[in-house]
Write a protein that holds these residues in place. Structure first.
Motif, mmCIF file in Angstrom:
data_model
loop_
_atom_site.group_PDB
_atom_site.id
_atom_site.type_symbol
_atom_site.label_atom_id
_atom_site.label_comp_id
_atom_site.label_asym_id
_atom_site.label_seq_id
_atom_site.Cartn_x
_atom_site.Cartn_y
_atom_site.Cartn_z
ATOM 1 N N ARG A 1 -0.884 4.240 6.632
ATOM 2 C CA ARG A 1 -1.512 3.488 5.442
ATOM 3 C C ARG A 1 -0.759 2.609 4.671
ATOM 4 O O ARG A 1 -1.208 1.980 4.034
ATOM 5 C CB ARG A 1 -2.390 4.570 4.714
ATOM 6 N N GLY B 1 -1.672 8.775 2.718
ATOM 7 C CA GLY B 1 -1.718 9.578 3.866
ATOM 8 C C GLY B 1 -0.636 10.541 3.886
ATOM 9 O O GLY B 1 -0.444 10.989 5.169
ATOM 10 N N ALA C 1 0.710 -0.991 8.336
ATOM 11 C CA ALA C 1 -0.459 -0.279 8.073
ATOM 12 C C ALA C 1 -1.609 -0.449 8.987
ATOM 13 O O ALA C 1 -1.894 -1.771 9.079
ATOM 14 C CB ALA C 1 -0.790 -0.435 6.455
#
Length: 475
Positions: free
Chosen positions: A196, A258, A300
């Motif tokens: 992420r 995350g 990401a």
């Protein structure tokens, strides 16, 4: 020759000649012959009982197959014999027999209207006769004309023709729809591992595509500047007396980036951020795809791993459009695959896709199957049998009892005493052994299940005869 012998010979000749002349003169021979013949016929003939009832026709005095509705004489002048109602022949199961005394009253109750052709031709007669093949014409009794479609069969003929009956019952109607299918993964049990935030991937685990892994097993380590900054802020909060919790302050930011929960808890306890963070598998399953490489820079959203849990799989079956009405959600399904002969997997219909394929005119049906041993693999060919039919109890009859002519569907109703009546019915679901009846037959009705085509032929014959004009039917 001596004189006495000559005189005796002449005298004998005179006597014989005179006697012969007298016999011939008096027609003694015919008288004696008539007497002897009459005596012989009287000895052989049996007394004929007197008939009762009205005269219905006249028969030939010598018993020939010649009849007349009016009084008539033979060519040699002898009158035809009058046949009364009690003397009329009865067409029984063993041929033509004369009625017994107790049958005379029955014959008077059922009046014969006429005789019809045994082969169904539009030819009738007032008196008994035979067709060109020697078959006797069949009698038509009073009361049979009104119910033209009703068939009457004697008990003996019922046994010979094999007519069998059964009761219509309330039961569930089911059958199996056999279609091809393909094994696929359950979309809900596939996980994609991606970052992420921008990060560097380190120490990728020794797993490759096709390997099985367990939940919580390490996949790789990573370092992310953004995650490290958020972790430092969370550690500072903890050193300044902040309360640890996954949904407060910097902890929530780490969670949104995350970071595993175990790593967030470790930062709260140790008050420092680890140099690299471990990323673990979120589920048990098989590695479908590995894109992670040690030392790579992952942006990401980049996919690093794709993992699928195969403990439960789908089978996508292609059901023809005309069979869709018989398939319902929750129906039991049996699945066979070619690499496991003899093994049957049992599941249920999970979804009927709301779309018909234009090219194949089929609809996809999804079946959910357990696959704990992992024997079912993605893209396997499967042979699918779906239990189809009416889920609730309905009025049903055996399949053999329904006569489908294309324009109409008929079931013969047993009315008792050898009478059978055709009934138009509306059909529902047709199962392996039973057919649903929507209209026409009620539960408990006795219907014909065998030899009904013979009854249908007889019913059509009766209907055809009744459709003729009165002049054609009644001679």
């Amino acid at each position: 020759m001596t004189t006495p012998r000559f005189i005796a010979t002449v005298s004998l000749a005179a006597i014989v000649g005179g006697g012969g002349y007298w016999a011939g003169k008096s027609d003694v021979v015919s008288v004696v012959g008539a007497y002897l013949g009459a005596s012989h016929m009287a000895a052989e003939a049996e007394p004929r009982p007197e008939g009762t009832g009205a005269v219905i026709y006249y028969s030939h005095p010598d018993g020939l197959a010649e009849y007349s509705a009016e009084p008539k004489n033979t060519n040699d002048g002898r009158p035809f014999v009058a046949v009364r109602e009690s003397e009329d022949v009865s067409f029984g199961e063993k041929g033509v027999v004369l009625p017994a005394a107790d049958e005379a009253s029955a014959s008077t109750e059922r009046k014969i209207l006429y005789y019809r052709n045994p082969m169904g031709l539009p030819d009738t007669s007032k008196v008994p006769k035979k067709d060109s093949m020697g078959m006797d014409y069949l009698p038509v009794y009073d009361g049979e004309v009104g119910e033209s479609s009703t068939v009457r069969v004697s008990l003996g003929k019922l046994q010979r023709t094999g007519v069998k009956t059964a009761l219509a019952e309330t039961t569930t109607v089911s059958r199996k729809i056999r279609v091809p299918g393909t094994v696929t993964l359950d979309e809900r049990m596939v996980s994609i591992i991606s970052m992420r935030a921008d990060a560097f991937v380190e120490d990728v685990a020794d797993v490759t595509t096709g390997d099985r892994i367990k939940r919580g097993e390490n996949l790789f380590h990573f370092y992310s500047k953004e995650i490290a900054t958020a972790g430092a802020e969370y550690a500072t909060e903890m050193r300044n007396g902040g309360k640890p919790g996954p949904d407060s302050g910097s902890a929530l930011r780490l969670k949104n980036l995350g970071v595993p929960t175990a790593t967030i808890t470790s930062i709260a306890n140790e008050r420092k951020v680890p140099q690299s963070i471990s990323y673990t598998s979120p589920r048990d399953g098989v590695v479908l795809e590995r894109m992670a490489v040690s030392g790579m820079m992952a942006e990401a959203g980049d996919i690093l791993f794709r993992i699928a849990d195969v403990s439960k799989v789908w089978v996508i079956a292609d059901v023809p459009e005309y069979e869709l009405s018989a398939v319902r959600k929750g129906a039991v399904v049996s699945v066979n695959v070619r690499n496991l002969p003899g093994k049957v997997f049992t599941g249920k219909v999970d979804l009927i896709y709301p779309e018909v394929q234009m090219q194949t005119r089929t609809t996809k049906v999804r079946i959910e199957l357990p696959n704990r041993d992992g024997q079912l693999m993605s893209n396997m060919y499967a042979e699918v049998e779906i239990e189809a039919g009416a889920g609730n109890p309905v009025v049903a009859v055996p399949n053999s009892s329904v006569i489908d002519t294309g324009d109409r569907q008929i079931v013969f109703l047993d009315k008792g005493e050898g009478k059978f009546e055709p009934v138009d019915v509306a059909l529902g679901v047709r199962g392996e052994d039973m057919t649903e009846i929507i209209k026409g037959i009620a539960s408990g009705d006795r219907i014909v299940v065998s030899a009904n085509f013979l009854l249908d032929a007889e019913s059509n014959l009766n209907a055809a005869l009744s459709a003729l004009t009165p002049s054609e039917v009644k001679p």
